[in-house]
Design an enzyme around this catalytic site. Structure first.
Site, mmCIF file in Angstrom:
data_model
loop_
_atom_site.group_PDB
_atom_site.id
_atom_site.type_symbol
_atom_site.label_atom_id
_atom_site.label_comp_id
_atom_site.label_asym_id
_atom_site.label_seq_id
_atom_site.Cartn_x
_atom_site.Cartn_y
_atom_site.Cartn_z
ATOM 1 N N HIS A 34 -21.351 29.640 -11.714
ATOM 2 C CA HIS A 34 -20.582 29.029 -10.624
ATOM 3 C C HIS A 34 -19.736 30.241 -10.185
ATOM 4 C CE1 HIS A 34 -16.863 29.865 -12.983
ATOM 5 N NE2 HIS A 34 -16.966 28.707 -13.982
ATOM 6 N N HIS A 37 -18.098 33.034 -11.925
ATOM 7 C CA HIS A 37 -19.083 33.791 -12.616
ATOM 8 C C HIS A 37 -19.802 35.249 -11.782
ATOM 9 C CE1 HIS A 37 -19.389 30.335 -15.546
ATOM 10 N NE2 HIS A 37 -19.251 30.768 -16.454
ATOM 11 N N SER A 187 -17.411 26.166 -16.017
ATOM 12 C CA SER A 187 -18.564 25.056 -16.332
ATOM 13 C C SER A 187 -17.841 23.995 -16.391
ATOM 14 C CB SER A 187 -18.882 25.595 -17.500
ATOM 15 O OG SER A 187 -19.038 27.223 -17.074
#
Ligand code: AMP
Length: 283
Positions: A34, A37, A187
């Site tokens: 996402h 990151h 996540s």
């Protein structure tokens, strides 16, 4: 973008880069990537010439096999996102490659940093993190490795690892990327039902309340903790795994509110475990 599954192939590419004086940045992840990151990737790209992302759901850091099984997997979308964000190489090893059957078991730990927070409630978790991070560091041989401050204890543990064992790697912490309502991107958020997603916004609101009450003059750590705990428990389907106030460097519990402190929490909303933390300063 190069995608590599074989460690020997990876080492060959890394060596070529090193021989042509390219600096390497490394962002280890477990996938279902996402924008949080991608902030690691952006930071890496601003500091080095080549950026490697690893995507590996590391079984040895899951103390609960059910949690490991339920961990989301989205390799195709992950690769697309990496490509769009200018990642140079994605390392995508299998469990068999990382942990061949012939492996001799090894255990690493930094006891003083693992006795609190996630280390206390997830026995074995940081042993697994230290193991996989050490292996990945040797395989990717980075100049700088990037870790999110959302997982602050992990950042501290890995920082201590490289210092204590003289890994020639700089560790850089990247600020937590948040959703519009303040929930830390994770996540695991995709596993929340719409109702639980709403409930999860209690976590960032709890941090706002923490700041407000701290600056409002709250000096009693036990009362402060109770106010914050009670607030989280107003949500249905909420179970607090921990809510702790610790020294940001030693991660040991504080007995009074003064100076810099790390407020860290892990909360189950339904069966999804969410963590968040912030360094606050008591006036
Ligand atoms: P994970 O895939 O959850 O193991 O995370 C891989 C790396 O991304 C770790 O260093 C995390 O701390 C970091 N990370 C995860 N979520 C965020 C976020 N919301 N903001 C910044 N970094 C994050």
């Amino acid at each position: 973008m190069i995608v590599v599954t074989d460690p020997i192939e990876l080492k060959k590419i890394v060596l070529e880069w090193k021989l042509s004086n390219q600096s390497i940045g490394f962002c280890p992840t477990m996938g279902t990537l996402h924008a949080g990151h991608m902030d690691l990737v952006k930071t890496s790209k601003s500091q080095v010439s080549k950026t490697i992302v690893s995507i590996f759901i590391n079984p040895t850091q899951f103390n609960d096999p059910k949690d490991f099984e339920a961990y989301p997997k989205n390799t195709e979308t992950d690769l697309k996102l990496c490509e769009e964000n200018g990642v140079d190489l994605v390392f995508l090893p299998s469990v068999e490659v990382m942990y061949p059957k012939s492996t001799t078991p090894i255990q690493m730990s930094i006891p003083s940093l693992q006795s609190t927070l996630c280390g206390r409630t997830r026995p074995g978790h940081f042993e697994g993190v230290l193991q996989v991070v050490s292996k990945l560091f040797h395989l990717t041989d980075p100049n700088i490795a990037f870790f999110g401050l959302k997982d602050y204890q992990q950042f501290r543990v890995v920082s201590a690892l490289v210092t204590e064992l003289n890994f020639p790697i700089q560790i850089v912490g990247v600020p937590t990327k948040r959703e519009a309502d303040g929930l830390a991107m994770s996540s695991r958020n995709v596993r929340l039902s719409p109702k639980d997603r709403e409930t999860a916004s209690l976590i960032p609101r709890m941090f706002q309340l923490a700041k407000k009450t701290l600056h409002g003059g709250e000096k009693n750590i036990l009362i402060w903790k109770e106010i914050l705990t009670d607030f989280l428990l107003t949500g249905s389907n909420v179970k607090i795994d921990y809510l702790e106030i610790v020294d940001p460097i030693t991660l040991q519990p504080l007995s009074q509110l003064s100076g810099e402190l790390l407020l860290a929490t892990a909360v189950f909303v339904g069966d999804v475990r969410l963590i968040d933390n912030e360094i606050l300063v008591s006036p």
